[in-house]
Design a protein around this motif. Structure first.
Motif, PDB file in Angstrom:
ATOM      1  N   GLY A  10       1.154  -1.628   0.309  1.00 41.15           N
ATOM      2  CA  GLY A  10      -0.276   0.290  -0.094  1.00 41.15           C
ATOM      3  C   GLY A  10       1.243   1.184   0.480  1.00 41.15           C
ATOM      4  N   GLY A  11       2.492   1.196  -1.284  1.00 44.91           N
ATOM      5  CA  GLY A  11       3.050   2.543  -0.761  1.00 44.91           C
ATOM      6  C   GLY A  11       2.197   3.471  -1.939  1.00 44.91           C
ATOM      7  N   LEU A  12       2.988   3.982  -2.812  1.00 35.39           N
ATOM      8  CA  LEU A  12       2.496   5.212  -3.516  1.00 35.39           C
ATOM      9  C   LEU A  12       2.407   4.356  -4.258  1.00 35.39           C
ATOM     10  CD1 LEU A  12       5.525   7.030  -3.226  1.00 35.39           C
ATOM     11  CD2 LEU A  12       2.941   7.884  -2.171  1.00 35.39           C
ATOM     12  N   ALA A  13       2.770   2.884  -5.577  1.00 38.21           N
ATOM     13  CA  ALA A  13       2.147   2.645  -6.435  1.00 38.21           C
ATOM     14  C   ALA A  13       1.102   1.712  -6.250  1.00 38.21           C
ATOM     15  CB  ALA A  13       3.907   1.593  -6.987  1.00 38.21           C
ATOM     16  N   GLY A  14       1.042   1.027  -5.397  1.00 31.84           N
ATOM     17  CA  GLY A  14       0.106   0.099  -4.893  1.00 31.84           C
ATOM     18  C   GLY A  14      -1.705   1.331  -4.734  1.00 31.84           C
ATOM     19  N   GLY A  76      -6.698  11.886 -13.396  1.00 35.68           N
ATOM     20  CA  GLY A  76      -7.373  11.383 -11.721  1.00 35.68           C
ATOM     21  C   GLY A  76      -6.499  10.561 -11.485  1.00 35.68           C
ATOM     22  N   SER A  77      -5.882  11.135 -11.164  1.00 37.69           N
ATOM     23  CA  SER A  77      -4.137  10.213  -9.872  1.00 37.69           C
ATOM     24  C   SER A  77      -4.513  10.122  -8.925  1.00 37.69           C
ATOM     25  CB  SER A  77      -2.739  10.449  -9.983  1.00 37.69           C
ATOM     26  OG  SER A  77      -1.912  10.759  -9.124  1.00 37.69           O
ATOM     27  N   LEU A  78      -4.903   9.611  -7.457  1.00 37.35           N
ATOM     28  CA  LEU A  78      -5.525   9.347  -6.531  1.00 37.35           C
ATOM     29  C   LEU A  78      -4.073  10.136  -5.506  1.00 37.35           C
ATOM     30  CD1 LEU A  78      -7.114  10.053  -3.716  1.00 37.35           C
ATOM     31  CD2 LEU A  78      -5.413   7.119  -3.202  1.00 37.35           C
ATOM     32  N   PHE A  79      -2.572  10.212  -6.373  1.00 36.92           N
ATOM     33  CA  PHE A  79      -1.635  10.999  -5.503  1.00 36.92           C
ATOM     34  C   PHE A  79      -1.279  12.224  -6.116  1.00 36.92           C
ATOM     35  CE2 PHE A  79       2.526  11.858  -6.716  1.00 36.92           C
ATOM     36  CZ  PHE A  79       3.436  11.368  -6.227  1.00 36.92           C
TER      37      PHE A  79
END
Ligand SMILES: Cc1cc2nc3c(=O)[nH]c(=O)nc-3n(C[C@H](O)[C@H](O)[C@H](O)COP(=O)(O)OP(=O)(O)OC[C@H]3O[C@@H](n4cnc5c(N)ncnc54)[C@H](O)[C@@H]3O)c2cc1C
Length: 436
Positions: A10-14, A76-79
């Motif tokens: 559950g990091g940046l990519a996950g 629309g990236s969550l990051f």
């Protein structure tokens, strides 16, 4: 047909991969080993933790990482949503309050009806179903072994972390506020000035200081963008003055001139109670860090909230093992995303998570998998990860050489603006409706 996928990490990519897959109507089970188990660099219980700097780097469309961010925003990236919601002042860069950022992303992921977060370490890649492996550079031991088996082998290099000091322990009679060339609000950074004599003394002490030695069987390979400060200093007396201690564009308002050298401190949280030493990642021993960094004018009484450290980074040989769709050539139901692919950097990791999430969803729905267009920064990055061996050591910049040639006689900056425009048109063609 499976319409459920598993994401490991559950990091940046996950988180980005999970979000993008769920957004496309696919159910996601996301495994994160924290808070039951932490890597050496992770400390926060939440998801999407920024382990070192709180900066997502330049925000201008004239550089690769700025372009990537703009594309992610439009996609629309969550990051990027989390970054916008939690940003702190940082001149021309985009920096965030790391705790608020992690809290924001965690809440969004946990509240998504199609994402189930399982707080467990996964020691094996599930034998069935679509899996996105995004367990990062500090993938836990058993899983790293498993990935080694699956991928033939895995590689590693070393990364170092910069210290953080308490704001109320800084001497504001010595440190001055300014950002390079007055970018941002013009005073986003605190700067600790050094004269020539102080600089030479500092470099001498830094070189002589005690370092944490790697274990004898480990071969230390550093990533250029995260080189320890003492390693840089060993390259020549002027190296730091042309690197993290560069004074150019930073005028001390009290004397009206640029100092001989400068240490920049960047705000770490919204409340401005913590500052990090920009570019001062180090592998000096902890007592030596306190001794040496307290020689910096303004930091004589510094209280260190975090000291610098060094960590092993694990990654696979992506050019050999992966397709640009993020799939493992030998087992295409398994996709890899984030720094475990060898890509380096927060924004780059989130970008590769985006591609993996879109493709995992497509795979689950029986649709054709795609690579983002080559005209886009995100497309160049996907190609960069899988085409170039060198990706492991120079990935902080998207390789502009991968973009199609443009008409001659265009200045570099204009070229990049043009690429941005062409990139946005190409993005729209890739995922219709996103780039408008
Ligand atoms: C020490 C260090 C310093 C860095 N400094 C910077 C920097 O200053 N700027 C920058 O842009 N980039 C930096 N990077 C790179 C950046 O951190 C990474 O690129 C980015 O965080 C990687 O994102 P990721 O999602 O691939 O991995 P991570 O963000 O590390 O996420 C992986 C997640 O997987 C979890 N996990 C691991 N194994 C398992 C398992 N078996 N089961 C379940 N969960 C698991 C971990 O707990 C973690 O939450 C640094 C990296 C390191 C290691």
């Amino acid at each position: 047909m499976t319409e459920q996928i598993t994401v490991i990490g559950g990091g940046l990519a996950g988180c980005e991969a999970a979000w993008q897959a769920a957004k496309r109507g696919v159910k996601v089970r996301l495994y994160e080993m924290k808070p039951g188990k932490y890597s050496e660099a992770h400390h926060l219980p939440g998801l999407s933790e920024l382990v070192c700097s709180n900066s997502l780097r330049g925000d201008s469309l004239e550089n690769a990482v700025g372009l990537l961010k703009e594309e992610l925003r439009r996609l629309g990236s969550l990051f990027m949503e989390g970054a916008e919601a939690t940003k702190v002042p940082a001149g021309g860069a985009l920096a965030v309050d790391r705790e608020l950022f992690s809290t924001y992303i965690t809440k969004m992921i946990e509240e998504h009806p199609d994402i189930e977060v399982v707080r467990e370490e996964l020691t094996r890649i599930p034998e069935e179903g679509i899996v996105v492996v995004a367990s990062g550079p500090l993938t836990s031991g058993p899983l790293a072994e498993e990935i080694g088996g699956l991928a033939g082998s895995y590689l590693y290099f070393y990364d170092a972390i910069a210290p953080i000091v308490a704001a109320d322990s800084i001497d504001y009679d010595k440190a001055f506020r300014a950002s390079r060339y007055g970018k941002g609000d013009g005073d986003d950074y605190l700067n600790c000035p050094m004269n020539e004599e102080q600089y030479h003394h500092f470099v001498k002490e830094l070189l002589a200081a005690e370092k944490v030695e790697p274990k004898s069987f480990e071969k230390v390979v550093h990533f250029e963008g995260c080189m320890p400060i003492e390693e840089m200093a060993s390259r020549g007396i002027e190296t730091l003055r042309f690197g993290p201690m560069k004074p150019v564009g930073l005028t001390d308002p009290r004397v009206g001139v640029e100092p001989y050298a400068v240490i920049q401190l960047r705000q770490e949280n919204r409340e401005a109670t913590m500052f990090n030493l920009v570019g001062f990642q180090t592998k000096l021993t902890w007592p030596e860090q306190k001794r040496i960094f307290r020689m910096i004018p303004g930091l004589e009484q510094a209280q260190f909230l975090r000291l610098g450290s060094m960590h092993r980074n694990t990654f696979i040989n992506a050019p050999q093992l992966l397709l640009a769709t993020c799939q493992l050539k030998s087992d295409p139901r398994v996709l890899f995303a984030g720094q475990i692919t060898g890509v380096e950097g927060y924004v780059e990791s989130a970008s590769s998570g985006f591609v993996a999430g879109v493709n995992a969803a497509r795979l689950a729905k029986g649709e054709e998998l795609t690579v983002p267009p080559a005209e886009t920064a995100i497309g160049a990055l996907a190609r960069h990860i899988t085409n170039t061996e060198a990706a492991h050591f120079q990935p902080m910049n998207v390789n502009y050489g991968l973009f199609p040639p443009l008409p001659g006689r265009i200045k570099k900056k204009e070229k990049r603006g043009l690429l941005a425009q062409r990139g946005l048109e190409a993005l729209e063609a890739w995922l219709p409706g996103v780039a408008g």
